[in-house]
Design a protein around this motif. Structure first.
Motif, mmCIF file in Angstrom:
data_model
loop_
_atom_site.group_PDB
_atom_site.id
_atom_site.type_symbol
_atom_site.label_atom_id
_atom_site.label_comp_id
_atom_site.label_asym_id
_atom_site.label_seq_id
_atom_site.Cartn_x
_atom_site.Cartn_y
_atom_site.Cartn_z
ATOM 1 N N GLY A 264 35.724 -0.996 -66.404
ATOM 2 C CA GLY A 264 35.565 -1.260 -64.978
ATOM 3 C C GLY A 264 36.583 -2.261 -64.464
ATOM 4 O O GLY A 264 37.125 -2.107 -63.365
ATOM 5 N N ILE A 265 36.851 -3.278 -65.240
ATOM 6 C CA ILE A 265 37.845 -4.280 -64.833
ATOM 7 C C ILE A 265 39.229 -3.650 -64.739
ATOM 8 O O ILE A 265 39.986 -3.897 -63.799
ATOM 9 N N ARG A 266 39.553 -2.819 -65.711
ATOM 10 C CA ARG A 266 40.862 -2.151 -65.688
ATOM 11 C C ARG A 266 40.975 -1.219 -64.488
ATOM 12 O O ARG A 266 42.016 -1.154 -63.823
ATOM 13 N N LEU A 267 39.910 -0.481 -64.199
ATOM 14 C CA LEU A 267 39.921 0.407 -63.036
ATOM 15 C C LEU A 267 40.143 -0.378 -61.744
ATOM 16 O O LEU A 267 40.913 0.034 -60.876
ATOM 17 N N CYS A 268 39.452 -1.489 -61.622
ATOM 18 C CA CYS A 268 39.583 -2.307 -60.411
ATOM 19 C C CYS A 268 41.022 -2.798 -60.260
ATOM 20 O O CYS A 268 41.616 -2.691 -59.189
ATOM 21 N N ARG A 269 41.593 -3.334 -61.331
ATOM 22 C CA ARG A 269 42.949 -3.879 -61.269
ATOM 23 C C ARG A 269 43.972 -2.798 -60.930
ATOM 24 O O ARG A 269 44.845 -2.995 -60.070
ATOM 25 N N LEU A 270 43.880 -1.653 -61.592
ATOM 26 C CA LEU A 270 44.831 -0.572 -61.339
ATOM 27 C C LEU A 270 44.671 0.004 -59.933
ATOM 28 O O LEU A 270 45.656 0.327 -59.266
ATOM 29 N N SER A 271 43.420 0.128 -59.475
ATOM 30 C CA SER A 271 43.184 0.667 -58.125
ATOM 31 C C SER A 271 43.771 -0.253 -57.063
ATOM 32 O O SER A 271 44.347 0.208 -56.080
ATOM 33 N N CYS A 272 43.622 -1.555 -57.244
ATOM 34 C CA CYS A 272 44.165 -2.500 -56.269
ATOM 35 C C CYS A 272 45.688 -2.443 -56.242
ATOM 36 O O CYS A 272 46.297 -2.504 -55.164
ATOM 37 N N GLU A 273 46.310 -2.289 -57.405
ATOM 38 C CA GLU A 273 47.770 -2.187 -57.424
ATOM 39 C C GLU A 273 48.229 -0.865 -56.802
ATOM 40 O O GLU A 273 49.257 -0.821 -56.116
ATOM 41 N N LEU A 274 47.477 0.213 -57.036
ATOM 42 C CA LEU A 274 47.801 1.480 -56.389
ATOM 43 C C LEU A 274 47.695 1.355 -54.873
ATOM 44 O O LEU A 274 48.547 1.859 -54.125
ATOM 45 N N LEU A 275 46.662 0.676 -54.411
ATOM 46 C CA LEU A 275 46.487 0.478 -52.974
ATOM 47 C C LEU A 275 47.654 -0.316 -52.389
ATOM 48 O O LEU A 275 48.165 0.009 -51.307
ATOM 49 N N GLU A 276 48.086 -1.347 -53.092
ATOM 50 C CA GLU A 276 49.238 -2.128 -52.641
ATOM 51 C C GLU A 276 50.477 -1.240 -52.495
ATOM 52 O O GLU A 276 51.200 -1.303 -51.490
ATOM 53 N N GLY A 277 50.726 -0.403 -53.491
ATOM 54 C CA GLY A 277 51.895 0.456 -53.452
ATOM 55 C C GLY A 277 51.836 1.479 -52.338
ATOM 56 O O GLY A 277 52.851 1.767 -51.683
ATOM 57 N N ALA A 278 50.643 2.042 -52.108
ATOM 58 C CA ALA A 278 50.508 3.034 -51.043
ATOM 59 C C ALA A 278 50.758 2.421 -49.674
ATOM 60 O O ALA A 278 51.438 3.017 -48.813
ATOM 61 N N TRP A 279 50.222 1.211 -49.433
ATOM 62 C CA TRP A 279 50.469 0.537 -48.156
ATOM 63 C C TRP A 279 51.952 0.200 -47.994
ATOM 64 O O TRP A 279 52.530 0.365 -46.914
ATOM 65 N N ARG A 280 52.593 -0.266 -49.072
ATOM 66 C CA ARG A 280 54.000 -0.648 -48.951
ATOM 67 C C ARG A 280 54.868 0.574 -48.642
ATOM 68 O O ARG A 280 55.763 0.507 -47.800
#
Length: 552
Positions: free
Chosen positions: A96-112
C-alpha cells in the motif's frame, strides 16, 4: 523533460497483486446472465447480439510521464517522511505504501505534462458505432452553472453517526450505508470503522473547517493506539494520498489562474494511467477483507464506481480542472463510451440476486448510483435531462446485458447488446408503484411500467417499500422524464429537489427489511432505465479551465 518509468512500475505492482476471479463468482455470474437472457428471448444466448470487446486496461503499458519538477519533488519528500512513519508503526502494508508513493509521482508527472505540453491532441469523435452514435450532444456549461455542487452535501435530518455529529453529512452517510449493506450478510465488523474519520479529515475542506480538528485527531490517534489494525494503516495511507492529490491539484490550478501556465482542457492520461490513478483513489477507501482486496472482480467494481462518478461529474470536473477524469483524458471517444457502457452493465448485474453474497463490496455500485442521485451535488438530473424522449424500442442502451466486468483490468470484457428482458406481469408491490404512476402521472406511466417489468426480469419479484420508493421516484426519475417531455425545462429544479428528497428519506433507504430491495430498484431506475439520464450526463463540452474552493 526527462521521462520516468513510474507508470510502468506502478502497473507492474498492480498486475503482480491481482488475483484471478473465483470459480464461485464466475458460476453465479453465468447463472444470472443466462436467466436474464431467457427472460429476454427465451434462449440461453441470443445469436443476434451486438458485441463490443473492451480490452483489459492493464494489457498495454501506460505512457511514460515527465519527472516531477522542483515543487513536485519537494512534495514527494514530505510524503516520503509521512509514509516512513506509517511503515515503521504498521509493518505489513509495504504494498500500500508503494502504491501511494508511485501514484503520487504519476500524478505529478501527468500534471506537469499537461501544463508544459504545447501539442494538445484533438478529441477523436469520429467513431459511428452503436454506442458512440447514442452519446448525447453536450450543453455548454460554465463554472457558475455548478454552484450547487458541494462535496459536503446537505446535512441529514437524522444523525447517522450519533457519537460523531460533527462529521454528519450526505458523504459520511453514504459510507455508512454502503458498509451496512455489505456487512449484513457476513458480519465482518466493518460497518463502523474509526478509520473513516481519517479519510473525511483529509479529503473534504468544508468538513475540515466545520469540526474541531484537534479533538477529532486526538480521538483517532487514541483509537489507533488501542487497536493497531491493518485497515487503520490503509486508511492513513489513503488519507495521505487524498491530501496529496488535493495539494498538487491546487498547485497547478493556482498557477493556471495566475497566468504562469496555461492548462489545456484535456489531460494526457491514457486508459492504463487513468485506471491506475483511480485505483489508488478508492482501493483502500472502500474497505474490504484482506482475502478480497486484490480480487479482480473487486478491482473492476472499484474502478467502474469511479467511472460512474466521472460520468455524472464530467462537465463540472471540466470547469474545475480535475485531472483524473476519464472524459477529459486522451482516450478516444469510443473507449470512453465503452467505459460508460460497462458501468450500465455492472449496475444491471448488481440488480440481480446472483450478484450478491460472495464479495463484501457487492452492493458498492448500487449504493453509489443511488447516493449520487439523491445528494443534489451530482449532475445526474441536471445535465442528464434531455429535450424529448427517444423511442425505447430498439434502444441499444436498454439492450446492454448485465455483466460483472471482472476482466476490466486483466483479460478484457465482452459487452453484448441484444433483447431487453421483461416479465409478463408485475409482482404485487411493483404493480402498486405502476398504479400510483398511472393515477398521478399518466403521461409517464407506460414508460415507467415497462421499466418496472424489465427490472423484475433482472431482479425477480420486487418486495420493497412502496411508499418510500414512490416518493423518491416521483421526485427524481419521474420528475426528470416530465422535464424531458417539457423540452428539458425544469432540470435545475429536479436537481435541487433530488437533494431535498435525499435529505428527507436517505436513512429510510438503508433500513431493514426492505433496504436491499429499495436500493436495487432505485439503482436500476437511476442508472439503466430509459431515457438513460446517467448516460446523458456523461457528455463533455470544452470551456475554460476554472477551479473552485472545493475541487480545485
Amino acid at each position: 523533460m526527462g521521462r520516468s518509468g513510474i507508470s510502468t512500475e506502478l502497473a507492474n505492482v498492480v498486475r503482480d497483486s491481482i488475483k484471478s476471479c473465483t470459480e464461485d463468482y464466475k458460476r453465479r455470474e453465468e447463472s444470472g446472465i443466462a436467466r436474464s437472457n431467457r427472460a429476454a428471448c427465451g434462449e440461453e444466448r441470443h445469436g443476434d447480439s451486438v458485441m463490443f470487446p473492451v480490452e483489459g486496461t492493464l494489457t498495454l503499458a501506460p505512457r511514460a510521464f515527465p519527472a516531477p519538477d522542483d515543487h513536485g519533488a519537494e512534495r514527494l519528500r514530505r510524503l516520503d517522511a509521512c509514509l516512513a512513519v506509517i511503515e515503521q508503526a504498521f509493518p505489513g502494508v509495504e504494498t500500500g505504501i508503494r502504491l501511494c508513493r508511485l501514484s503520487c509521482e504519476l500524478l505529478e508527472g501527468a500534471w506537469r505534462e499537461r501544463a508544459e505540453s504545447t501539442d494538445v491532441a484533438p478529441h477523436d469523435d469520429s467513431c459511428t458505432c452503436t454506442l458512440c452514435a447514442h452519446l448525447p450532444k453536450p450543453l455548454i456549461r460554465s463554472l457558475d452553472d455548478y454552484n450547487w455542487r458541494r462535496s459536503d452535501g446537505r446535512p441529514l435530518s437524522i444523525k447517522t453517526w450519533p457519537f460523531r455529529k460533527e462529521l454528519d453529512s450526505v458523504l459520511t452517510g453514504g459510507w455508512v450505508w454502503t458498509r451496512k449493506m455489505n456487512d449484513s450478510d457476513r458480519d465482518l465488523g466493518l460497518r463502523f470503522r474509526h478509520e473513516d474519520d481519517i479519510l473525511v479529515l483529509h479529503e473534504y475542506k468544508r468538513v475540515e473547517a466545520a469540526i474541531q480538528m484537534s479533538d477529532t485527531v486526538r480521538a483517532v490517534e487514541q483509537r489507533l493506539a488501542e487497536d493497531r489494525t491493518t485497515n487503520g494503516a490503509r486508511a492513513l495511507i489513503c488519507g495521505l494520498y487524498a491530501a496529496y492529490k488535493r495539494s498538487v491539484d491546487e498547485h497547478w490550478l493556482k498557477r493556471h489562474v495566475s497566468g504562469t501556465v496555461t492548462l489545456p482542457q484535456s489531460t494526457p492520461l491514457d486508459r492504463s494511467a487513468y485506471t491506475l490513478l483511480q485505483l489508488m483513489d478508492c482501493l483502500f477507501w472502500h474497505v474490504s477483507p484482506d482475502s478480497e482486496l486484490w480480487q479482480e472482480e473487486h478491482l473492476a467494481s472499484l474502478v467502474l464506481c469511479r467511472v460512474l462518478n466521472d460520468m455524472t461529474d464530467v462537465r463540472a470536473d471540466a470547469v474545475t480542472g480535475e485531472a483524473s477524469n476519464f472524459w477529459l483524458s486522451s482516450m478516444s471517444t469510443h473507449e470512453k463510451a465503452l467505459y460508460g457502457a460497462c458501468v450500465v452493465a455492472l449496475i444491471k448485474y448488481g440488480c440481480m440476486p446472483e450478484a450478491h453474497g460472495l464479495l463484501w463490496n457487492t452492493w458498492l455500485m448500487g449504493t453509489t448510483i443511488v447516493w449520487e442521485g439523491l445528494t443534489g451535488r451530482h449532475a445526474l438530473w441536471f445535465d442528464g435531462i434531455t429535450n424529448g424522449l427517444p423511442p425505447r424500442d430498439g434502444c441499444p442502451l436498454c439492450g446492454i446485458e448485465p455483466n460483472a466486468c471482472t476482466g476490466l483490468l486483466t483479460d478484457g470484457v465482452t459487452l453484448r447488446i441484444g433483447c431487453t428482458p421483461t416479465v409478463d406481469a408485475l409482482g404485487e408491490r411493483a404493480a402498486l408503484l405502476s398504479a400510483r404512476c398511472r393515477s398521478e402521472h399518466p403521461e409517464v406511466w407506460r414508460l415507467f411500467d415497462q421499466e418496472l417489468a424489465t427490472f423484475e426480469a433482472l431482479h425477480g419479484e420486487w418486495h420493497g417499500d412502496v411508499g418510500t420508493v414512490w416518493v423518491v421516484l416521483r421526485r427524481t426519475y419521474i420528475a426528470a422524464v416530465i422535464a424531458s417531455l417539457a423540452g428539458g425545462e425544469g432540470a435545475r429544479d429536479v436537481q435541487i429537489d433530488s437533494g431535498n428528497v435525499g435529505a428527507d428519506l436517505f436513512h429510510a433507504l438503508h433500513r431493514p427489511p426492505t433496504w436491499k430491495e429499495d436500493t436495487a430498484l432505485l439503482a436500476y431506475m437511476f442508472g439503466c432505465a430509459h431515457p438513460h439520464f446517467l448516460w446523458n450526463a456523461q457528455a463533455f463540452a470544452s470551456t475554460a479551465v476554472g477551479g473552485d474552493w472545493l475541487d480545485g
